[in-house]
Design a protein around this motif. Structure first.
Motif, PDB file in Angstrom:
ATOM      1  N   ILE A 110       1.754   4.478   0.730  1.00  0.00           N
ATOM      2  CA  ILE A 110       1.737   5.437   2.757  1.00  0.00           C
ATOM      3  C   ILE A 110       1.662   6.539   2.199  1.00  0.00           C
ATOM      4  O   ILE A 110       0.608   7.947   3.178  1.00  0.00           O
ATOM      5  CB  ILE A 110       2.212   4.568   3.173  1.00  0.00           C
ATOM      6  CG1 ILE A 110       1.954   2.989   3.583  1.00  0.00           C
ATOM      7  CG2 ILE A 110       2.415   5.340   5.123  1.00  0.00           C
ATOM      8  CD1 ILE A 110       0.788   3.425   4.587  1.00  0.00           C
ATOM      9  N   LEU A 161       1.079  -0.975  -0.074  1.00  0.00           N
ATOM     10  CA  LEU A 161       0.341   0.219  -0.483  1.00  0.00           C
ATOM     11  C   LEU A 161       0.876   1.255   0.125  1.00  0.00           C
ATOM     12  O   LEU A 161       2.118   1.753   0.710  1.00  0.00           O
ATOM     13  CB  LEU A 161      -0.930  -0.036   1.455  1.00  0.00           C
ATOM     14  CG  LEU A 161      -1.668   1.013   1.349  1.00  0.00           C
ATOM     15  CD1 LEU A 161      -2.810   0.982   0.559  1.00  0.00           C
ATOM     16  CD2 LEU A 161      -2.101   1.001   2.679  1.00  0.00           C
ATOM     17  N   ARG A 204       8.677   9.076  10.822  1.00  0.00           N
ATOM     18  CA  ARG A 204       6.629   9.367  10.949  1.00  0.00           C
ATOM     19  C   ARG A 204       5.850   8.390  11.420  1.00  0.00           C
ATOM     20  O   ARG A 204       6.669   7.464  11.646  1.00  0.00           O
ATOM     21  CB  ARG A 204       5.959  10.259   9.736  1.00  0.00           C
ATOM     22  CG  ARG A 204       6.794  11.673   9.675  1.00  0.00           C
ATOM     23  CD  ARG A 204       6.135  13.125   9.974  1.00  0.00           C
ATOM     24  NE  ARG A 204       4.980  12.963  10.301  1.00  0.00           N
ATOM     25  CZ  ARG A 204       4.520  13.070   9.218  1.00  0.00           C
ATOM     26  NH1 ARG A 204       4.603  14.132   8.304  1.00  0.00           N
ATOM     27  NH2 ARG A 204       3.087  13.615   9.145  1.00  0.00           N
ATOM     28  N   VAL A 205       5.081   8.692  12.152  1.00  0.00           N
ATOM     29  CA  VAL A 205       4.364   7.377  12.878  1.00  0.00           C
ATOM     30  C   VAL A 205       3.471   7.135  11.885  1.00  0.00           C
ATOM     31  O   VAL A 205       1.821   7.862  11.372  1.00  0.00           O
ATOM     32  CB  VAL A 205       3.785   8.076  14.571  1.00  0.00           C
ATOM     33  CG1 VAL A 205       3.083   6.660  14.936  1.00  0.00           C
ATOM     34  CG2 VAL A 205       4.916   8.188  15.837  1.00  0.00           C
ATOM     35  N   ILE A 206       2.618   6.141  11.989  1.00  0.00           N
ATOM     36  CA  ILE A 206       1.748   5.910  11.813  1.00  0.00           C
ATOM     37  C   ILE A 206       0.900   4.185  12.510  1.00  0.00           C
ATOM     38  O   ILE A 206       1.331   3.355  13.278  1.00  0.00           O
ATOM     39  CB  ILE A 206       1.498   5.040   9.682  1.00  0.00           C
ATOM     40  CG1 ILE A 206       2.163   3.657   9.893  1.00  0.00           C
ATOM     41  CG2 ILE A 206       2.168   5.298   8.775  1.00  0.00           C
ATOM     42  CD1 ILE A 206       2.578   2.633   9.114  1.00  0.00           C
ATOM     43  N   LYS A 207      -0.334   4.926  12.205  1.00  0.00           N
ATOM     44  CA  LYS A 207      -1.570   4.069  13.303  1.00  0.00           C
ATOM     45  C   LYS A 207      -2.175   2.747  12.482  1.00  0.00           C
ATOM     46  O   LYS A 207      -2.240   3.038  11.793  1.00  0.00           O
ATOM     47  CB  LYS A 207      -2.170   4.666  13.749  1.00  0.00           C
ATOM     48  CG  LYS A 207      -2.397   5.664  15.016  1.00  0.00           C
ATOM     49  CD  LYS A 207      -3.695   6.474  15.100  1.00  0.00           C
ATOM     50  CE  LYS A 207      -3.482   7.409  16.621  1.00  0.00           C
ATOM     51  NZ  LYS A 207      -4.263   7.784  17.179  1.00  0.00           N
ATOM     52  N   THR A 208      -1.652   1.336  13.307  1.00  0.00           N
ATOM     53  CA  THR A 208      -2.093   0.936  12.660  1.00  0.00           C
ATOM     54  C   THR A 208      -2.731  -0.377  13.508  1.00  0.00           C
ATOM     55  O   THR A 208      -3.118  -0.432  14.640  1.00  0.00           O
ATOM     56  CB  THR A 208      -0.761  -0.756  12.568  1.00  0.00           C
ATOM     57  OG1 THR A 208       0.311  -1.646  13.505  1.00  0.00           O
ATOM     58  CG2 THR A 208       0.597  -0.127  11.714  1.00  0.00           C
ATOM     59  N   PRO A 209      -2.959  -1.642  13.015  1.00  0.00           N
ATOM     60  CA  PRO A 209      -3.797  -2.405  13.911  1.00  0.00           C
ATOM     61  C   PRO A 209      -3.395  -3.030  15.330  1.00  0.00           C
ATOM     62  O   PRO A 209      -3.609  -3.956  16.397  1.00  0.00           O
ATOM     63  CB  PRO A 209      -4.668  -3.973  13.223  1.00  0.00           C
ATOM     64  CG  PRO A 209      -4.672  -3.145  12.040  1.00  0.00           C
ATOM     65  CD  PRO A 209      -3.849  -1.980  11.537  1.00  0.00           C
ATOM     66  N   LYS A 214      -3.374  -6.165   9.028  1.00  0.00           N
ATOM     67  CA  LYS A 214      -4.901  -5.615   7.652  1.00  0.00           C
ATOM     68  C   LYS A 214      -5.092  -7.133   7.000  1.00  0.00           C
ATOM     69  O   LYS A 214      -4.093  -7.669   6.438  1.00  0.00           O
ATOM     70  CB  LYS A 214      -5.053  -4.293   7.112  1.00  0.00           C
ATOM     71  CG  LYS A 214      -4.331  -3.328   7.920  1.00  0.00           C
ATOM     72  CD  LYS A 214      -5.929  -2.559   7.851  1.00  0.00           C
ATOM     73  CE  LYS A 214      -6.392  -1.755   6.434  1.00  0.00           C
ATOM     74  NZ  LYS A 214      -7.470  -0.828   7.256  1.00  0.00           N
ATOM     75  N   LEU A 231       8.356   5.031  11.022  1.00  0.00           N
ATOM     76  CA  LEU A 231       8.535   4.976   9.188  1.00  0.00           C
ATOM     77  C   LEU A 231       9.787   5.862   9.534  1.00  0.00           C
ATOM     78  O   LEU A 231       9.759   7.106   9.841  1.00  0.00           O
ATOM     79  CB  LEU A 231       7.782   5.609   8.376  1.00  0.00           C
ATOM     80  CG  LEU A 231       6.676   4.706   8.014  1.00  0.00           C
ATOM     81  CD1 LEU A 231       6.171   5.137   7.122  1.00  0.00           C
ATOM     82  CD2 LEU A 231       7.543   3.361   7.805  1.00  0.00           C
TER      83      LEU A 231
END
Lengths: 811, 110
Positions: B6, B4, B18-23, B106, B29
């Motif tokens: 991003i 994907l 930088r941060v990404i929110k994930t399950p 995901k 990153l």
């Protein structure tokens, strides 16, 4: 009449010949020096630090233009020699002929290129000279993958250098273990493990079948069928003597140019020296015998009898962090016995090979301190029967000596070789020390010891210590971190004197050993650069600790605290209402009144920071810099406005000071206090800078502490007016900013430089005070501003997550 | 695998994160000085410090809370500290950063 001497090749061997000749008999020869490379003699042993970025070409020049000019050497650099006309005694260069009476061939060696398809593709390089090194540095700048063919000394130094430059490196080696000519398998394994630990991939028993690529190299194909992607291929499989001009001139050439013990070729007027020669079937690649040869050539040219004798050799590998040593013959064989010592947890391996009652070989990895002592035993054929049981533990254990490392050096005989490169023995160094060379630089200048590869520097320092006793101070200064040997003080001085204005410049010029520093040195360098070059240097948020990057204090749960400035500890009902509203709106769990007369909102989520700042900004408040190595608070009492004891307007002075100094970055945090009378309600006498008002003016104290240490301020001086007090305090701040070590509070710095030194510059010398104030003001033209407002406007997006994958896609 | 797109690589500061929110929780990153991108867990195994706020040097990051240092390739703590953070597949193509959403918990798109 002067004789005409022509030298072909400006390498380290012929360079040494020229040194001897022009030192001993400056008027004897008219000298012409040809070099195919467009430059003079430089220290090729140091190409690996140039490759890795620890040094620059400038650092490794042995003879510069001025040297050649001073010695009257005619230089024809960048010009190849076409042929030698021995009948008419002249050398024909590309740009014309030169006559000679005596000729020295010093053409060195050429890299061996394995004859595989694709060997001529762009992107395939060798590793012999500066041009090769530059080509590799340029290739490494684009990142990507490199394949090094050859796991010998040169190949591994190339691999280590490229890895330090950030390339993904694979080493292909035909044999079963690395450096099989110098190391046994166990040491080869430790070396491999160390290199793999640095991210270098090693493939042994790997034969190259072809180099693949359309118009430049793309991959390497192995005999096994495996292909390895490659943006750069380095051929480092070996070298052969460069003999073309000698062969064409019909001199006798076997593998190398054949010479006698006087280093004369089959034509007695033609000498040869260095890696291009062959003597009694032997070739020479290490620097020590080449320097011996150079001496013999120089003496021969001057008519002095001298003879070159090939000697045992020891190898030290210089890949930063790999400590290995080998000497003599260490193959297994009948009648040979081994003594082996291993310490796997420390990665140490030592093996001694004994034949009869003599030591004939030694291999060491991980701790090579005793290498020279073993090498001496091998060279001298010393009987070792008596010390056989403890031999492996080295000289410190012989004859009941203590474990002191110095005793090992003290125990060495005068003829023990300390500097292998330059053939300097202990006796010669001790003599130089006795003659007044009392530091490393002087010993190096007088004896050349430790002047080439530098690995014996520690030994030379120990010799200084042994010989001078208490008169010699071992350099003990602490380096900033593992990235450099330099101290904070060294780096501050060099940033100013060499005008280094970026971190990249510091890393490069001062030989940082890491690609871009570490969490210890980066914040320090960032501060030094912005303090010394406020207009030229751009503050680097990525070199700051999170608090200074996010302008908020990180708490143990990853949330932040927010503390607006309250000038001189004063606030208003409107400000208090705005703070209360913000605390409600952002669900701030904790509101705390601090010791610096401000209100702290604790537990704010990182992504809420720009919004809460924007709200506080709207109410007229700015960052309190409660997170910075910079101006924190100015604590005051209410002074003459209300207090019946106060002598001056302490609140007003506090506000003026805070408005003047805020936003400035300092080596560590700086807290001020202003008390209206000697009752000292603002506790000004334990601040970094404290003012106590008296009837006649303002007593200014500096260098107090009330943290890990507790210390009363020392009196800087007394000011008559507010303006004078502000100027004195500003000048003190700037002197501290320009000179202190990062993370030294003012009291630590003043203890180092002395209060008198500070007073001279801030109080006594009015010109100096004014200049300090001016420089502070220049810096404040950049930094006296609210970082919160700036981040709200320009950088708010970085506080939010880049993406949220927990949400279901809309489609 | 389900790659994907991003963000652009330039959305991540050089030598920053930088941060990404994930399950699976927050993933950081990282972008190094060499313009490589690494995806690792944002949580220090020591005391839960946000690694994305740390100083990035070489291919390593230093946790802002107690200076633990992690290798971004392997996720291993360096030096005397013992611990490991999860690492996730990441690709950079044409200046875009791509993540495998399957590895990030995901379900792959139907």
């Amino acid at each position: 009449m002067k004789q005409k001497l022509v030298v072909i090749g400006a390498g380290m061997a012929s360079g040494r010949v020229l040194e001897h000749l022009t030192d001993d008999a400056p008027e004897a020869f008219d000298i012409t020096l040809f070099n195919a490379e467009p430059r003079g003699n430089y220290n090729r042993l140091m190409l690996s630090p140039v490759l890795s970025g620890e040094k620059t070409y400038q650092d490794i020049i042995t003879h510069d233009d001025a040297w050649y000019a001073a010695r009257g050497v005619t230089c024809r650099f960048g010009e190849s020699v076409v042929s030698i006309d021995r009948k008419n005694k002249q050398v024909i260069g590309q740009n014309g002929a030169v006559a000679y009476d005596k000729l020295v061939i010093a053409t060195g060696s050429a890299p061996f290129i394995i004859p595989v398809p694709g060997k001529d593709l762009p992107g395939v390089v060798t590793y012999r000279d500066l041009d090769d090194t530059d080509a590799m540095v340029a290739a490494a700048a684009g990142g990507g993958s490199a394949v090094v063919i050859g796991g010998g000394l040169l190949g591994l130094e190339a691999a280590a250098g490229l890895a330090m430059r950030g390339m993904k490196v694979t080493v292909l080696h035909l044999m079963g273990h690395l450096m099989e000519r110098q190391l046994d398998e166990a040491a080869g394994y430790l070396l491999r493990r160390d290199l793999e630990g640095r991210g270098i991939t090693i493939k042994t028993q790997a034969a190259t079948k072809a180099i693949l690529g359309e118009d430049r190299v793309e991959a390497v194909l192995l005999e096994s069928g495996e292909t390895l992607a490659a943006d750069l291929v380095v051929m480092a499989v070996g070298i052969r003597p460069e003999t073309r001009v000698a062969t064409d001139a019909a001199l006798e050439v076997a593998r190398g140019v054949e010479v006698n013990a006087q280093m004369q070729t089959s034509d007695p007027d033609v000498y040869a020296v260095g890696e291009c020669v062959e003597l009694d079937g032997l070739l020479f690649g290490l620097v020590a015998p080449l320097y011996e040869q150079a001496r013999v050539v120089a003496n021969g040219l001057l008519g002095k009898p001298d003879v070159f004798v090939a000697k045992e050799l020891a190898t030290k590998l210089k890949v930063t962090g790999c400590d290995l040593f080998s000497a003599g013959d260490f193959a297994e064989g009948e009648g040979r016995e081994d003594i082996v010592f291993r310490d796997p947890s420390r990665g140490i391996y030592k093996r001694l090979v004994i034949e009869g009652d003599r030591l004939i070989g030694a291999v060491m990895y991980g701790n090579t301190a005793d290498g020279n002592w073993f090498f001496g035993l091998i060279k001298d054929g010393t009987e070792i029967d008596e010390m056989r049981d403890t031999l492996i533990f080295g000289p410190a254990f012989q004859g009941g000596d203590s474990l002191d490392p110095l005793s090992a050096v003290a125990a060495l005989p005068p003829e023990a070789e300390i500097c292998g490169c330059n053939g300097v023995c202990k006796g010669k160094i001790v003599e130089a020390i006795a003659g007044g060379a009392t530091d490393l630089g002087a010993v190096r200048a007088q004896t050349k010891a430790s002047g080439s590869c530098g690995t014996c520097t520690g030994l030379v320092e120990q010799l200084l210590q042994v010989t001078l006793g208490d008169d010699f101070q071992m350099p003990t200064a602490q380096p900033i971190c593992g990235c450099t040997d330099l101290t904070h003080e060294d780096v501050r001085r060099l940033i100013k004197s060499q005008e280094l204005k970026s971190q990249a410049a510091v890393w490069q010029e001062l030989g940082w050993t890491t690609p871009n520093g570490c969490h210890v040195c980066r914040p320090a360098l960032n501060f030094y650069l912005l303090a010394d070059w406020p207009l030229e240097y751009l503050d680097d948020p990525q070199s700051r600790f999170v608090n200074e990057r996010k302008h908020a204090n990180i708490q143990k749960d990853g949330t932040f605290s927010v503390m607006p400035r309250m000038w001189g500890g004063m606030t208003t009902p409107d400000e208090l209402r705005a703070i209360a509203d913000a605390a409600d709106k952002y669900k701030v769990p904790t509101v705390h009144v601090t010791g610096g007369q401000r209100i702290d909102l604790l537990g704010v989520k990182g992504e809420d920071l720009p919004a809460i700042w924007a709200d506080l900004n709207r109410a007229g408040m700015v960052s309190g810099h409660a997170y910075s190595k910079g101006l924190r608070t100015v604590k005051t009492c209410v002074g003459t406005d209300h207090c019946r004891f106060a002598t001056q307007d302490s609140t007003g002075l506090g506000i003026k000071l805070e408005k003047h100094l805020w936003g400035s970055w300092t080596p560590h945090k700086v807290k001020l206090g202003v008390s209206g009378c000697p009752r000292n309600c603002a506790e000004a006498t334990c601040k970094d800078i404290g003012v106590v008002c008296v009837d006649s003016g303002y007593q200014i104290g500096v260098a107090g502490a009330a943290g890990m240490d507790l210390k009363e301020t020392e009196r800087l001086t007394e000011a008559k007016s507010e303006d004078e007090a502000i100027a004195l305090i500003t000048a003190f701040m700037q002197l501290y900013r320009e000179n202190a070590k990062y993370l030294d509070r003012p009291y630590k710095w003043v203890a180092k430089v002395g209060l008198d030194w500070v007073k001279e510059r801030v109080v006594d010398d009015l010109e100096s005070r004014a200049a300090l104030v001016d420089r502070f003001e220049i810096s404040q033209s950049i930094y006296r501003k609210d970082p919160w407002a700036e981040h709200v406007q320009n950088r708010a997006q970085i506080y939010a997550p880049l993406a949220d994958l927990t949400l279901e896609a809309a489609e | 695998m389900n790659w994907l797109d991003i963000a652009a690589i330039d959305d991540i500061p050089l030598r920053g994160a930088r941060v990404i929110k994930t399950p699976l929780g927050c993933v950081a990153l990282f972008r190094t000085a060499m313009a490589e991108v690494f995806a690792v867990s944002d949580r220090c195994p020591h005391k839960g410090g946000p690694l994305s706020e740390g100083i990035v040097h070489g291919q390593r990051v230093t946790c802002p809370l107690h200076n633990w240092v992690f290798d971004l390739n392997t996720g291993q703590a360096q030096g005397a500290d013992e611990g490991q953070i999860a690492t996730y597949p990441v690709r950079v193509e044409g200046g875009r950063v791509l993540l495998d959403t399957v590895a990030l918990g995901k379900k792959s798109a139907a």
